[in-house]
Design a protein around this motif. Sequence first.
Motif: not given
Length: 385
Positions: A210-223, A274-279
């Motif tokens: 879920e964490i990885r998917m949340g980060m991926r969704r944010s990355f897609d939104q960033y693009k 996502h700072r804490q998630d990445m850590i």
Amino acid sequence: MYRPMIMKNTTKADRNRNKPCCLLMGKTGVGKTTLGNMLCGTKHASGASEASSTQLLFRNDARVGGNTFSIIDSPGTDSQTDTYKHAWQLRAGLTAAELNTIFIVLKYEYRYNKMVDHYLQVEQPVGTFTNRIVVLVSHMDNADDHAKEFAWICRILTETSPNIANIIFFSHKSDPSAIADLMYACMSHMAPKRLKISDEDFHVNFNLYEIRMGMRRSFDQYKKQVQEKFNAYSRLRDCTGNESDKDKDELFHAMIVQFKYDLDDLYQTFVDKHRQDMIEIDSHTLCVEMQNLGTQVCDQFTSSVTPLMTHNLFDKTNPRNLIKACPHCGLIWWNTENGGGATECGNRVSSLIDWRKDALFRYVPLLIADFRGQDHGRGEKSFKD
């Protein structure tokens, strides 16, 4: 016809008294269901279809090749809807019956690192069963030199996960019987076992997923947001035809700087979220991808603007790039590398955009309208993605 290739040539498949069983895993669109249909003679909709049957679990027998075995098709591991439901279905597929082999299906990519990323994402829920994993690399027909590229794929995947049992390279144009025989050869050397995934292990893996998917969704939104800003600033760039050369230079310079600031803000929003998630999961690859994308887009926009200016923006010897005027009190100041200090009015000129604020301000309504996809009053439509 594309003859499938295998990393480790296996001896003649052992004859099992019991029918072997395997599970297909992979991201949506890599060819899992297509492969299952080829081998089992079924007509299930693929994961890219709205009617995808892999929203459910299906178990069918292979009808091609010299040996019989069962195939369980699972939901795409990257589903962005009903992710918890799909995770439970995947767990059910892994634990419902005795399995010989877990086949992870990857789509061939000429960027090998992307394949490694996809493998690590898919492998997450079954990382403790690596010795039962055989990787099936689909879309072999997209590779120019099959043997050479397959050798590289085997190298990088085995370096990533040394315990991978085997790797098979195939195409939907390959002979289904040949694919089935290679799969059976791998399965027949693995004893059937009912896998156990405790609730605790499931939730740990699911939470990481879920964490990885949340980060991926944010990355897609960033693009998407980067593209929107690029379109909007490009529209703004093309609305300066009636300005003097001096004002154009000031405005173009301001746009270049502000565009970079805006992309930096988008990047920082992602990092803050996502700072804490990445850590926790020790994953910073998306940040690197975002920085690379931001740099490329900034360079692209700058390259489209600088030819429209009357002077070289990057010439440090040009006085126009060194001498500025405070927009508040009019004091002339030098733009040095260490900053210009404070002006007589007490307003520190802290960025290049400050002294261009008035020139840029006239175009703010255009910029806002462009972001909202509205008409600018000139009978022209704003850019779309």
